[in-house]
Design an enzyme around this catalytic site. Structure first.
Site, PDB file in Angstrom:
ATOM      1  N   HIS A   1      -7.016  -4.821  10.285  1.00  0.00           N
ATOM      2  CA  HIS A   1      -6.817  -4.605   8.848  1.00  0.00           C
ATOM      3  C   HIS A   1      -5.559  -5.300   8.348  1.00  0.00           C
ATOM      4  O   HIS A   1      -4.598  -5.496   9.085  1.00  0.00           O
ATOM      5  CB  HIS A   1      -6.841  -3.111   8.485  1.00  0.00           C
ATOM      6  CG  HIS A   1      -5.640  -2.315   8.914  1.00  0.00           C
ATOM      7  ND1 HIS A   1      -5.731  -1.024   9.361  1.00  0.00           N
ATOM      8  CD2 HIS A   1      -4.322  -2.607   8.955  1.00  0.00           C
ATOM      9  CE1 HIS A   1      -4.530  -0.557   9.640  1.00  0.00           C
ATOM     10  NE2 HIS A   1      -3.661  -1.509   9.405  1.00  0.00           N
TER      11      HIS A   1
ATOM     12  N   ASP B   1       0.812  -1.220   0.000  1.00  0.00           N
ATOM     13  CA  ASP B   1       0.000   0.000   0.000  1.00  0.00           C
ATOM     14  C   ASP B   1       0.845   1.270   0.000  1.00  0.00           C
ATOM     15  O   ASP B   1       2.063   1.228   0.180  1.00  0.00           O
ATOM     16  CB  ASP B   1      -0.951   0.000   1.198  1.00  0.00           C
ATOM     17  CG  ASP B   1      -0.286  -0.547   2.457  1.00  0.00           C
ATOM     18  OD1 ASP B   1       0.955  -0.550   2.524  1.00  0.00           O
ATOM     19  OD2 ASP B   1      -1.006  -0.975   3.359  1.00  0.00           O
TER      20      ASP B   1
ATOM     21  N   ASN C   1      -7.164  -2.868  14.413  1.00  0.00           N
ATOM     22  CA  ASN C   1      -8.569  -3.178  14.103  1.00  0.00           C
ATOM     23  C   ASN C   1      -8.678  -4.391  13.159  1.00  0.00           C
ATOM     24  O   ASN C   1      -9.728  -4.665  12.613  1.00  0.00           O
ATOM     25  CB  ASN C   1      -9.273  -1.965  13.496  1.00  0.00           C
ATOM     26  CG  ASN C   1      -8.619  -1.503  12.192  1.00  0.00           C
ATOM     27  OD1 ASN C   1      -7.758  -2.192  11.652  1.00  0.00           O
ATOM     28  ND2 ASN C   1      -9.041  -0.355  11.692  1.00  0.00           N
TER      29      ASN C   1
ATOM     30  N   GLU D   1      -9.578  -1.960   5.497  1.00  0.00           N
ATOM     31  CA  GLU D   1     -10.153  -1.684   6.808  1.00  0.00           C
ATOM     32  C   GLU D   1     -11.410  -2.554   7.035  1.00  0.00           C
ATOM     33  O   GLU D   1     -11.949  -3.127   6.080  1.00  0.00           O
ATOM     34  CB  GLU D   1     -10.542  -0.200   6.890  1.00  0.00           C
ATOM     35  CG  GLU D   1      -9.356   0.759   6.783  1.00  0.00           C
ATOM     36  CD  GLU D   1      -8.556   0.870   8.087  1.00  0.00           C
ATOM     37  OE1 GLU D   1      -8.433  -0.120   8.815  1.00  0.00           O
ATOM     38  OE2 GLU D   1      -8.052   1.978   8.355  1.00  0.00           O
TER      39      GLU D   1
END
Ligand code: F6R
Length: 500
Positions: free
Chosen positions: A137, A70, A135, A142
Site C-alpha cells: 500500500h 493520511d 502489502n 490498500e
C-alpha cells in the site's frame, strides 16, 4: 520490462534516511515548496535529518507547505497515535512549520474528505515522500484500490493493522479500522516521488513495486507509470531485487568487462587487448553489451591516478579524463572509479583477510601499485594516491625521472629483471610502509611477473628482520591469489554500500 526507477540502495537505516534527506533537500534548494509527507517508522530518520538541518541554521523548512498522506479515523489530532500528533512530534514542532495539512480524522468523514480534496485540487505537490506497506500500500490505499481514486475513506486490511499495532502497545484492537487517505491519483499528480523502505519485511513489496504487474492488487506498482520516482531503500529491503553491477578493468594492456549479479556471481566476462587503441574508444564500443535494465551500478578500475572520478595515466594517454562523468552521462547509473591496485587490494582483503582490521596490497607487474584497506574501506587519501608506491616500470624501461614513484626511486631499474634487486627493494619499501601504516597483513601480487614465488617468503623475512618491534608482533606477508582481483574488488566495493 522493468521501468527504470532511480534506485539508491544503502547499507543501513541511517544511510537510507540520509540519502532520502539529500534527495529532498536538493529538490527544496531547486525551488520545491509544496512537500507531501508520510508517517510511520520509515521516514522518522529523514525527519530527524531535517530537524538537525534546521537546528544548524537552515530555516527554509518553516516557510514550506506540507501535505500529509493520511490520518486514522476516530482519533483526535491530540491523540498520541494520531498522525497529526506524530508529525508534530517528529517534525513540525521542531521546524516551526505553520502551513501543515492533514486530513481531519475526528470530524464528519464526508466533510473531511471534501475539504482535503479541495486543498489537493488547488495545488500540485512538488515532492511526495512515501513509505510502503508490507502489502504494497501507498498512503492507506490498500490492495484492490482503483488507481484513479482521489481522497477516500478506507477500511484498513488486517495485515496493515497488524503491522501498525506496534504503535498501539501491540494491541490490535486499539488500532483504528478505518482511515482517510490521499488517493492514488493524488499521489501520482506529484512532480516527484521519493519512496523509502527499510528492512526485510518490505523486500517483497519493493520487488513487486519494481518488477510486478501494474495492478491495483499491488498499489505501489502504479509508480511504474510515474516519470520521476526515486526509490531509497536499505540493503534488506533490496534483498529480493536481482540487481547487477557492471565492472570494467583497464590496465595498460587490456580492458576487461564483467557483469555481476546481486550475489556477486560473474555472469558475463570478456578481455580485449588494447593494442594501440584508445582505451576509452574500446570501452565505448563494448560497454553497451553489458549494461542491461537490471544494472544499477557501473564502475571502472584503472591503472593510473584516479581523483574524483577522473583518470590520469600517461600509458593510457589520459589526462584528467572524467571517466565517471562519461559513464554517468551514458547510463545515468551510480558510478565509481578506482585505481586498480586499490580495487585489487580490496578483493584480496575481502576474500582472504577480512578478519584483519587492515591490509596493505602491493603489486609487482609491469608497473608497481599499492593500496591500503582499513576497516573494509579503501583509504584513497586526499589526492587519491595514498598507499601508491609507484606508477612505472619494473621491466626496465624508465624514461622520465620525474615520473618515478617511491618504489622506482629506490629500485635500480637499470638492472631490472634482477630478482635479488627486486626483492631487496620491495622489502625496503614494504618496511617503510609497515612502519607508517602498520597494517595487519601485507599482500604481494606477483601473478604477472615470471618470478620465483619464494620471493614473498624472503621479503617477509627481510621486513621482519628490519622491523622495530618491541612487542614481538611479526608482520605476515601473503601472496595474492584472487583471480581478476581488480575487477572483482571494484564490483565488491561498489556493492558494499549504496553510496560511493
Ligand atoms: C503513512 C502511510 C503508510 C506507511 C506504510 C509504511 O502515512 O501512508 O503508507 O508509509 O504503512 O509504514 P512504516 O513506515 O511504519 O513501515
Amino acid at each position: 520490462m522493468r521501468k527504470r526507477f532511480n534506485l539508491i540502495v544503502t547499507n543501513s537505516y541511517d544511510e537510507m534516511s540520509n540519502a532520502a534527506y539529500k534527495e529532498l533537500k536538493n529538490e527544496i534548494l531547486s525551488g520545491a515548496n509544496k512537500i507531501g509527507l508520510a508517517t510511520g517508522s520509515t521516514p522518522i530518520g529523514l525527519y530527524r535529518n531535517i530537524v538537525d538541518d534546521y537546528i544548524n541554521g537552515n530555516n527554509v523548512y518553516s516557510s514550506l507547505s506540507y501535505y500529509n498522506l493520511d490520518e486514522y479515523h476516530g482519533l483526535e489530532a491530540s491523540h498520541p497515535q494520531s498522525y497529526s500528533y506524530f508529525m508534530k512530534q517528529h517534525l513540525f514542532n521542531h521546524i516551526n512549520a505553520t502551513k501543515t495539512h492533514i486530513p481531519d480524522g475526528a470530524c464528519d468523514i464526508e466533510k473531511s474528505i471534501r475539504e482535503y480534496q479541495d486543498i489537493l485540487d488547488s495545488i500540485q505537490i512538488d515532492v511526495q515522500v512515501l513509505g510502503i506497506g508490507v502489502n504494497g500500500h501507498i498512503g492507506f490505499n490498500e490492495p484492490s484500490t482503483p488507481f484513479d481514486i482521489k481522497t477516500n475513506y478506507v477500511k484498513l486490511k488486517n495485515n496493515t493493522r497488524e503491522a501498525n499495532k506496534r504503535f498501539f502497545d501491540n494491541d490490535i484492537d486499539a488500532v483504528p479500522k478505518n482511515a482517510i487517505t490521499m488517493g492514488i491519483s493524488d499521489i501520482m499528480k506529484a512532480k516527484k516521488i521519493i519512496i523509502l523502505a527499510n528492512g526485510e519485511s518490505k523486500a517483497t513489496a519493493i520487488y513487486n513495486m519494481i518488477y510486478g504487474e501494474i495492478d491495483p492488487l499491488n498499489p505501489a506498482s502504479v509508480l511504474q507509470n510515474h516519470p520521476n520516482v526515486t526509490v531509497v531503500i536499505d540493503r534488506n529491503a533490496a534483498s529480493k531485487l536481482p540487481l547487477k553491477t557492471v565492472a570494467i578493468d583497464i590496465s595498460s594492456t587490456r580492458v576487461k568487462f564483467a557483469r555481476y549479479d546481486h550475489n556477486m556471481k560473474r555472469e558475463m566476462f570478456e578481455i580485449h587487448d588494447i593494442a594501440n587503441r584508445n582505451p576509452i574508444e574500446l570501452l565505448d564500443e563494448n560497454i553497451c553489451d553489458y549494461v542491461d535494465e537490471d544494472t544499477y551500478r557501473i564502475g571502472a578500475s584503472v591503472s593510473g591516478h584516479v581523483f574524483k572520478g577522473c583518470v590520469s595515466s600517461k600509458k593510457l594517454g589520459l589526462y584528467k579524463y572524467d571517466l565517471s562523468g562519461y559513464l554517468k552521462n551514458k547510463f545515468n547509473l551510480e558510478t565509481k572509479i578506482l585505481n586498480r591496485a586499490n580495487a585489487a587490494g580490496y578483493a584480496e582483503h575481502i576474500t582472504n583477510h577480512k578478519d584483519n582490521v587492515s591490509s596493505y596490497y602491493f603489486s609487482l607487474a609491469t608497473g608497481v601499485g599499492g593500496g591500503f584497506v582499513f576497516r573494509d574501506e579503501i583509504i584513497e587519501g586526499r589526492r587519491g594516491v595514498a598507499g601508491e608506491l609507484g606508477n612505472l616500470i619494473v621491466d626496465g624501461v624508465c624514461k622520465n625521472e620525474s615520473e618515478l614513484g617511491a618504489f622506482e626511486r629506490t629500485y635500480d631499474y637499470n638492472v631490472a629483471n634482477d630478482e635479488e634487486s627486486l626483492k631487496l627493494t620491495s622489502a625496503a619499501v614494504i618496511s617503510n610502509i609497515v612502519h607508517i601504516l602498520d597494517p595487519n597483513v601485507v599482500i604481494i601480487d606477483i601473478k604477472h611477473l615470471n618470478i620465483n614465488p619464494n620471493i614473498v617468503c624472503d621479503i617477509e623475512k627481510i621486513v621482519n628482520d628490519n622491523l622495530y618491534n618491541s612487542v614481538d608482533e611479526k608482520i605476515t606477508v601473503h601472496e595474492a591469489n584472487v583471480e581478476h582481483n581488480s575487477l572483482l574488488g571494484l564490483a565488491l566495493y561498489m556493492n558494499r554500500s549504496g553510496k560511493n
